[in-house]
Design an enzyme around this catalytic site. Structure first.
Site, mmCIF file in Angstrom:
data_model
loop_
_atom_site.group_PDB
_atom_site.id
_atom_site.type_symbol
_atom_site.label_atom_id
_atom_site.label_comp_id
_atom_site.label_asym_id
_atom_site.label_seq_id
_atom_site.Cartn_x
_atom_site.Cartn_y
_atom_site.Cartn_z
ATOM 1 N N GLU A 165 -1.776 -15.190 -1.673
ATOM 2 C CA GLU A 165 -0.433 -15.232 -1.071
ATOM 3 C C GLU A 165 -0.121 -13.883 -0.448
ATOM 4 O O GLU A 165 -0.663 -12.871 -0.883
ATOM 5 C CB GLU A 165 0.623 -15.480 -2.170
ATOM 6 N N LYS A 167 1.933 -10.517 -0.089
ATOM 7 C CA LYS A 167 2.764 -9.734 -1.006
ATOM 8 C C LYS A 167 4.015 -9.333 -0.232
ATOM 9 O O LYS A 167 3.942 -8.511 0.688
ATOM 10 C CB LYS A 167 1.989 -8.501 -1.481
ATOM 11 N N ASP A 169 7.307 -7.561 0.821
ATOM 12 C CA ASP A 169 7.717 -6.177 0.588
ATOM 13 C C ASP A 169 9.240 -6.109 0.493
ATOM 14 O O ASP A 169 9.936 -5.884 1.477
ATOM 15 C CB ASP A 169 7.196 -5.295 1.735
ATOM 16 N N TYR A 276 7.837 -17.269 -5.818
ATOM 17 C CA TYR A 276 6.376 -17.339 -5.969
ATOM 18 C C TYR A 276 5.910 -17.412 -7.421
ATOM 19 O O TYR A 276 4.721 -17.401 -7.684
ATOM 20 C CB TYR A 276 5.697 -16.160 -5.282
ATOM 21 N N LYS A 366 -3.396 -3.957 -1.858
ATOM 22 C CA LYS A 366 -2.490 -3.274 -0.911
ATOM 23 C C LYS A 366 -3.194 -3.050 0.421
ATOM 24 O O LYS A 366 -4.281 -2.479 0.468
ATOM 25 C CB LYS A 366 -2.090 -1.911 -1.493
ATOM 26 N N CYS A 460 -0.223 35.389 18.695
ATOM 27 C CA CYS A 460 -1.401 34.676 18.203
ATOM 28 C C CYS A 460 -1.558 34.917 16.697
ATOM 29 O O CYS A 460 -1.512 36.065 16.254
ATOM 30 C CB CYS A 460 -2.638 35.176 18.948
ATOM 31 N N CYS A 463 -4.922 37.216 16.255
ATOM 32 C CA CYS A 463 -5.086 38.588 16.739
ATOM 33 C C CYS A 463 -3.757 39.238 17.109
ATOM 34 O O CYS A 463 -3.736 40.373 17.580
ATOM 35 C CB CYS A 463 -6.035 38.611 17.943
ATOM 36 N N CYS A 478 -3.838 32.100 23.912
ATOM 37 C CA CYS A 478 -4.010 33.480 23.481
ATOM 38 C C CYS A 478 -4.875 34.122 24.576
ATOM 39 O O CYS A 478 -5.982 33.644 24.845
ATOM 40 C CB CYS A 478 -4.728 33.534 22.140
ATOM 41 N N CYS A 483 -10.389 37.866 20.752
ATOM 42 C CA CYS A 483 -9.646 37.436 19.554
ATOM 43 C C CYS A 483 -10.649 36.810 18.566
ATOM 44 O O CYS A 483 -11.458 35.956 18.943
ATOM 45 C CB CYS A 483 -8.602 36.408 19.985
#
Ligand code: IVH
Length: 716
Positions: A165, A167, A169, A276, A366, A460, A463, A478, A483
């Protein structure tokens, strides 16, 4: 409209506390990051539960789940998303199933179906005639198969009759009909006694207040109150029009509405109900003999029944039905987060019985949600190999599509501003048919009043250079080519399967070799020594040996890959392949003019000219060639090298190369290196402090080059 306190708990209106748990969880998870090509602009981090100490982890998980349950059910608060909570539960189930070594008594006494307590102030508590249990959960196909196998084992029967069946919610309810009349509606509460929500349930348009003649003296019917998709959409459309925050989740809406003290408000919401299951049953006729018969009876009594039911006999059939239901789930018209798999035969159900929390004859599988919500903890900046700065969402780890996600790319500053993402927000993460989950929106209804708009950093993170964003461009960069953040990414790109495919060197080793100044360019990979790898990189001798072999092998990397591997801004694989088809080798390409380069892509050509305008990038090409990374274009076989048949003598100290490197370079160009100057010598390369050999060369009229001149010669 005023909701009682616990509406917040059902609506999971999260409090903005960074629980110590999050820190503990983060510490105990194994984090592995992989970078995607920069042009894809994304990086995600997968967080896997891989605890080193299962028992410690188990205790931590149980304590944390209990804490979340307590917060959720008793204190009308929560600091974790549903999905993150499910992830914890799922991990606990898995750990519990590892049995004795985990220090637990095994799966049958799992706490993962714990009942909680939905009691809300203002509602009377009434005892259920029969306990209202929850369901154990399966999160994977193997969880489900294991459950089916367990039932087959304990009944000694295969090919059982199973009912699958959806589920629903929503919120579980139990309705008692006595002498054919609706007596009472209760929520589950703590499983033994629930909240009396009869007044609210009576507003449900599809619910009959009486049962037809011939119904038992007393029956407890178990079912779910939910809001269907159309009503949910209608309510949100109304709220949008009124400028009110939207409802984020249909379950929270249904649960919150049912616990509203004003029934007139409940009536406006148009909640639905479905039945159910059964609790108590007294009097004649006898209880239905199967789940199928129960569904038929519910229908015969004109009560809302489950329409989408599938029967199955084997584990394969059950799994097939569950997968099919998962595919249909968005078209069902009501919210569902899984499938419930039940034994059909009522006698068998009784035989299997129940634990204190859940029946042993049913399980809830689930579905992986297509969209989950989680908390945005921080926005960090990732520096790319060409300097592109990508903002990254640091999220509470949450499971989506089978992977736990803790980080997701936010692409650019504009994308953050457009969605007005704020630290602490609940954000939606989607993985609809994509590999990379994306943050698709913000749940404004859960925004803290103290949340402030995100201000994009100016410097940055690697650096500290001032970041640059050109007028009209979405990209922030940058500008500092040296760097260290960029350098690490360039080397990661170079060793990746897309370029040189060097296995055994990952981001962590690269970072320590860069920090230890052993890698300043990609060419330095070919200078790495075993002892450096062992000392600076903390690599074992065996691994160092294997890595060096890989690096050696990568000298065969093809020309297009190498060009692409240089990480020149704006130069992708297509431009690299086009040039590799037209130029003889790396040095010829590096020396090409803008006109020669720009046959197809003038933007990329400009990028190359700009790149080689910097002397260190020319040196990089020289170094690669000299170190033996010198792929030739297959269209130019047998092309004569720069020093073919030339005998060279090296003298004095060279600054940018060792002797061995210079020798390798000369030989790669077809030359031959001799130790002493003679009449057979064609060329002498004189470094600093050159003495007698230089004098001899001059006396014999042999051409003499300094280090730079040799480099230049090798390029032409
Ligand atoms: S049977 C003894 N069937 O899911 C437990 N439950 O997470 C009987 N639910 O507590 C439950 N759809 O609130 C059953 N088709 C379905 C369901 C269903 C939703 C809910 C129910 C249950 C929870 C378990």
């Amino acid at each position: 409209m005023a909701f009682p306190r616990s509406f917040n708990s059902f609506a999971k209106n999260r409090v903005a506390t960074l629980a110590p748990f999050f820190i503990a969880l983060t510490l105990s998870l194994t984090v592995s990051a992989f970078a995607l090509p920069e042009h894809a602009g994304a990086e995600i981090t997968l967080v896997n539960s891989n605890p080193t100490h299962p028992v410690g982890r188990l205790i931590l998980l149980r304590a944390e789940i209990a804490r979340h349950d307590d917060l959720y059910f008793r204190h009308n608060a929560s600091d974790i998303s549903d999905e993150a909570y499910d992830s914890l539960k799922r991990e606990l189930t898995q750990l519990e199933q590892t049995g004795p070594q985990s220090g637990t008594s095994g799966p049958t006494e799992s706490t993962t179906a714990s009942l909680g307590n939905d009691h809300t102030e203002g509602f009377a508590s009434v005892a259920h005639r029969q306990p209202m249990l929850s369901l154990k959960k399966a999160y994977t196909e193997s969880d489900l198969r294991a459950f089916i196998h367990r039932v087959e084992q304990s009944t000694g029967r295969h090919e059982l009759s199973w009912v699958i069946e959806p589920k629903f919610d929503g919120i579980a309810v139990s309705l008692t009909y006595e002498n054919g009349r609706l007596l009472r509606a209760l929520t589950r509460g703590d499983g033994k006694q629930g909240d009396d929500v009869t007044k609210n349930v009576l507003t449900l348009p599809t619910l009959p207040r009486t049962l037809p003649q011939g119904s038992p003296k007393l029956v407890e019917l178990r079912g779910e109150v939910f809001i269907n998709d159309a009503d949910f959409a209608r309510l949100n459309a109304q709220r949008e029009e009124a400028g009110e925050p939207l409802f984020a989740h249909p379950r929270n809406l249904a649960a919150g509405t049912l616990k509203t003290l004003d029934s007139r408000e409940v009536a406006k919401r148009h909640l639905s109900i479905v039945f159910y299951g059964l609790g108590a049953w007294e009097g004649i006729p006898a209880k239905p003999a199967s789940q199928q018969a129960l569904h038929a009876l519910i229908k015969a009594w004109n009560l809302p029944a489950v329409d989408t039911i599938t029967m199955a006999q084997t584990a394969d059939e059950v799994c097939g039905a569950v997968i099919r239901l998962g595919r249909q789930r968005t078209a069902l018209g009501f919210p569902t987060d899984g499938a419930v798999i039940k034994i059909n035969d009522t006698n068998l159900q009784q035989q299997l019985g129940a634990s204190a929390e859940a029946p042993r004859w049913a399980i809830a599988y689930k579905f992986q949600p297509g969209r989950v919500s989680t908390r945005l903890r921080a926005i960090t900046l990732q520096v790319g190999r060409t300097g592109i700065i990508t903002p990254v969402a640091e999220l509470d780890p949450v499971e989506i599509g089978g992977t736990t996600i803790g980080r997701a790319s936010l692409y650019n500053a504009e994308a953050i501003t457009r969605r007005d993402l704020r630290i602490g927000d609940w954000v939606f993460l989607e993985k609809a048919g994509e590999i990379i989950p994306r943050v698709t929106g913000v749940d404004i209804s859960h925004r803290s009043p103290t949340a402030v708009p995100f201000i994009f950093p100016q410097t940055c993170p690697a650096c500290a250079a001032q970041l640059v964003r050109n007028e009209g461009e979405a990209i922030t960069r940058c500008p500092q080519r040296d760097c260290l953040g960029q350098l690490r990414r360039r080397i990661e790109h170079y060793v990746s399967p897309e370029v040189a495919c060097i296995k055994g060197i990952g981001p962590a080793l690269i970072a320590s070799l860069v920090a230890g100044q052993r890698l300043k360019t990609v060419a330095d990979l070919y200078r790495l020594r075993r002892d450096e790898l062992m000392n600076t990189g903390n690599v074992s001798e065996v691994n160092a040996q294997q890595l060096l072999a890989q690096i050696e092998q990568s000298k065969n990397t093809s020309l297009p890959r190498l060009i692409y591997g240089l990480s020149i801004p704006g130069v992708g694989r297509t431009a690299a392949a086009e040039w590799a088809g037209r130029f003889v080798d790396l040095p010829h390409w590096a020396e090409a003019t803008r006109e020669e380069l720009s046959k197809r892509d003038s933007v990329a050509a400009d990028a190359v000219i700009l790149f080689f305008g910097r002397p260190e990038n020319r040196t990089l090409i020289d170094d690669l060639v000299m170190l033996g990374v010198h792929p030739k274009n297959g269209n130019h076989p047998g092309k004569i090298g720069k020093l073919t048949n030339i005998t060279v003598v090296l003298t004095g100290t060279l600054h940018s190369w060792t002797r061995a490197e210079a020798k390798q370079q000369i030989e790669a160009a077809g030359g031959h290196v001799a130790d002493s100057v003679s009449r057979h010598t064609d060329l002498v390369v004189a470094g600093e402090g050159a003495g007698s050999k230089l004098a001899e060369a001059q006396s014999l009229g042999i051409e003499v080059l300094n280090e730079n001149e040799l480099r230049k010669r090798l390029r032409y």
